[in-house]
Design an enzyme around this catalytic site. Structure first.
Site, PDB file in Angstrom:
ATOM      1  N   ASP A  44     -53.630 -60.110 -78.519  1.00  0.00           N
ATOM      2  CA  ASP A  44     -53.237 -59.623 -79.834  1.00  0.00           C
ATOM      3  C   ASP A  44     -53.644 -60.650 -80.887  1.00  0.00           C
ATOM      4  OD1 ASP A  44     -51.962 -58.722 -82.127  1.00  0.00           O
ATOM      5  OD2 ASP A  44     -50.140 -58.111 -81.084  1.00  0.00           O
ATOM      6  N   ILE A  45     -54.523 -60.271 -81.799  1.00  0.00           N
ATOM      7  CA  ILE A  45     -55.022 -61.227 -82.790  1.00  0.00           C
ATOM      8  C   ILE A  45     -53.938 -61.662 -83.776  1.00  0.00           C
ATOM      9  CG2 ILE A  45     -57.406 -60.435 -82.627  1.00  0.00           C
ATOM     10  CD1 ILE A  45     -56.944 -58.964 -85.308  1.00  0.00           C
ATOM     11  N   ALA A  68     -61.894 -56.359 -85.671  1.00  0.00           N
ATOM     12  CA  ALA A  68     -60.604 -55.755 -85.346  1.00  0.00           C
ATOM     13  C   ALA A  68     -59.774 -55.555 -86.603  1.00  0.00           C
ATOM     14  CB  ALA A  68     -59.843 -56.639 -84.357  1.00  0.00           C
ATOM     15  N   ALA A  69     -59.228 -54.352 -86.760  1.00  0.00           N
ATOM     16  CA  ALA A  69     -58.415 -54.042 -87.942  1.00  0.00           C
ATOM     17  C   ALA A  69     -57.744 -52.695 -87.765  1.00  0.00           C
ATOM     18  CB  ALA A  69     -59.287 -54.010 -89.198  1.00  0.00           C
ATOM     19  N   SER A 111     -64.531 -53.937 -96.291  1.00  0.00           N
ATOM     20  CA  SER A 111     -64.541 -52.503 -96.535  1.00  0.00           C
ATOM     21  C   SER A 111     -64.959 -52.251 -97.975  1.00  0.00           C
ATOM     22  CB  SER A 111     -63.145 -51.926 -96.264  1.00  0.00           C
ATOM     23  OG  SER A 111     -63.141 -50.526 -96.409  1.00  0.00           O
ATOM     24  N   TYR A 134     -54.910 -50.438 -97.289  1.00  0.00           N
ATOM     25  CA  TYR A 134     -55.972 -50.830 -96.359  1.00  0.00           C
ATOM     26  C   TYR A 134     -57.022 -51.688 -97.054  1.00  0.00           C
ATOM     27  CZ  TYR A 134     -60.386 -50.555 -93.902  1.00  0.00           C
ATOM     28  OH  TYR A 134     -61.584 -50.878 -93.329  1.00  0.00           O
ATOM     29  N   ASN A 163     -69.267 -45.821 -96.016  1.00  0.00           N
ATOM     30  CA  ASN A 163     -68.684 -44.912 -95.012  1.00  0.00           C
ATOM     31  C   ASN A 163     -69.567 -44.891 -93.771  1.00  0.00           C
ATOM     32  OD1 ASN A 163     -67.347 -43.974 -97.597  1.00  0.00           O
ATOM     33  ND2 ASN A 163     -66.327 -42.672 -96.095  1.00  0.00           N
ATOM     34  N   ARG A 255     -56.372 -36.540-101.981  1.00  0.00           N
ATOM     35  CA  ARG A 255     -55.714 -37.775-101.547  1.00  0.00           C
ATOM     36  C   ARG A 255     -55.226 -38.584-102.737  1.00  0.00           C
ATOM     37  NH1 ARG A 255     -59.236 -41.145 -97.285  1.00  0.00           N
ATOM     38  NH2 ARG A 255     -60.536 -41.337 -99.146  1.00  0.00           N
TER      39      ARG A 255
END
Length: 292
Positions: A44-45, A68-69, A111, A134, A163, A255
């Site tokens: 587990d990071i 990882a995220a 991102s 996020y 994307n 959204r």
């Protein structure tokens, strides 16, 4: 020095982008190290003690690809603590690993962090104004990278993908969701209007590899195709490739903080990394629909 001569650790190697990157690095004959315990269980990071406990085994690593995220925007509203804990604390722990083990370089998967565009296309100088937990967590990760570069000399290459899509992506993402609905004869999505810049996973992996080879000390790169398509246009393209009559419905739900259009200026990645996207949206969709 090419990546075939490097020892590399990928976090998130079991995720969508991580699996594709791992396969590409294996084809280059890179030496791969896995962040797993003695029982083969993924570490587990978020747990700095477990990571520090692997220090001796990880001292020969040349590059960390930190992928990882927690990546879902919707769940970042539902579980913000988990999003920040994984994305911020996990990044901090990986930077600490680099510091403690004298690992020269980290390639960080950020991102889209620009919020509503002030202009198009969006270059790396555009103001950052993330509008959901996020993307805010990813921008905090960028700042940690900058701090560890300035304070401890760790080389940090940051990618801001727009994307990403391609084979093996989770079914709750737009393109896989549309394709998986074809067999039912009906595609239903929330909103036909938002436009996005879609970059194929093969091109994204190529950027990661070029980032690993890049000799710069700290840099940030947008990665996208450089053109945007609406949800409606993507559905029409997929149905055309599929070749059957498909009913299309829209729920009329937008959204929270939706961005209506964005696409990347990739001039910096082209000039500095000698990277460019090779797979058009039509080619990428053709490959995905053909594999159904």
């Amino acid at each position: 020095m090419g990546l075939s001569e490097k020892t590399i650790l990928i976090t998130g190697e079991e995720g969508f982008a991580g699996r594709h990157l791992l396969d590409a690095l294996k084809r280059l004959n890179s030496s791969m190290v896995s962040l797993k315990d003695q029982n083969g269980k993924r570490v587990d990071i978020r747990d700095k003690d477990l990571i520090r406990g692997r220090k001796r085994e990880l001292e020969d690593i040349d590059i960390v690809y930190h992928l990882a995220a927690r990546t879902a925007v919707n769940s970042s509203y539902e579980s913000p603590h988990a999003t920040y804990e994984t994305n911020v604390l996990g990044t901090l722990n990986m930077l600490e690993l680099c510091r403690l083990c004298d690992i020269d370089k980290i390639v960080y998967a950020s991102s889209y962090v620009y919020g509503t565009p002030q202009y198009l296309p969006i270059d790396e100088k555009h103001i950052t104004s993330p509008n959901n937990p996020y993307s805010k967590s990813k921008l905090l990760g960028e700042e940690l990278c900058r701090s560890y570069h300035e304070d401890f000399g760790i080389k940090c290459i940051i990618f801001r993908p727009f994307n990403i899509y391609g084979p093996g992506q989770r079914a709750d993402f737009l393109i896989p969701k549309i394709i998986s609905s074809l067999s039912s004869g009906e595609v239903v999505v929330r909103d036909p209007e938002p436009k996005r810049d879609f970059v194929h996973i093969t091109d994204m992996v190529d950027a990661y590899i070029k980032g690993g080879e890049y000799q710069g000390d700290f840099d940030i790169f947008n990665i996208g195709y450089g053109k945007s398509y609406s949800v409606k246009e993507i559905i029409e393209k997929i149905i055309s490739i599929y070749g059957s009559n498909i009913k299309v419905g829209y729920e009329g739900e937008r959204r929270k903080n939706e961005i209506m259009d964005c696409y990347a200026d990739t001039a910096k990645a082209r000039a500095t990394l000698h990277w460019r996207p090779l797979i058009s949206i039509d080619e990428g969709l053709q490959m995905m629909v053909g594999n159904q």
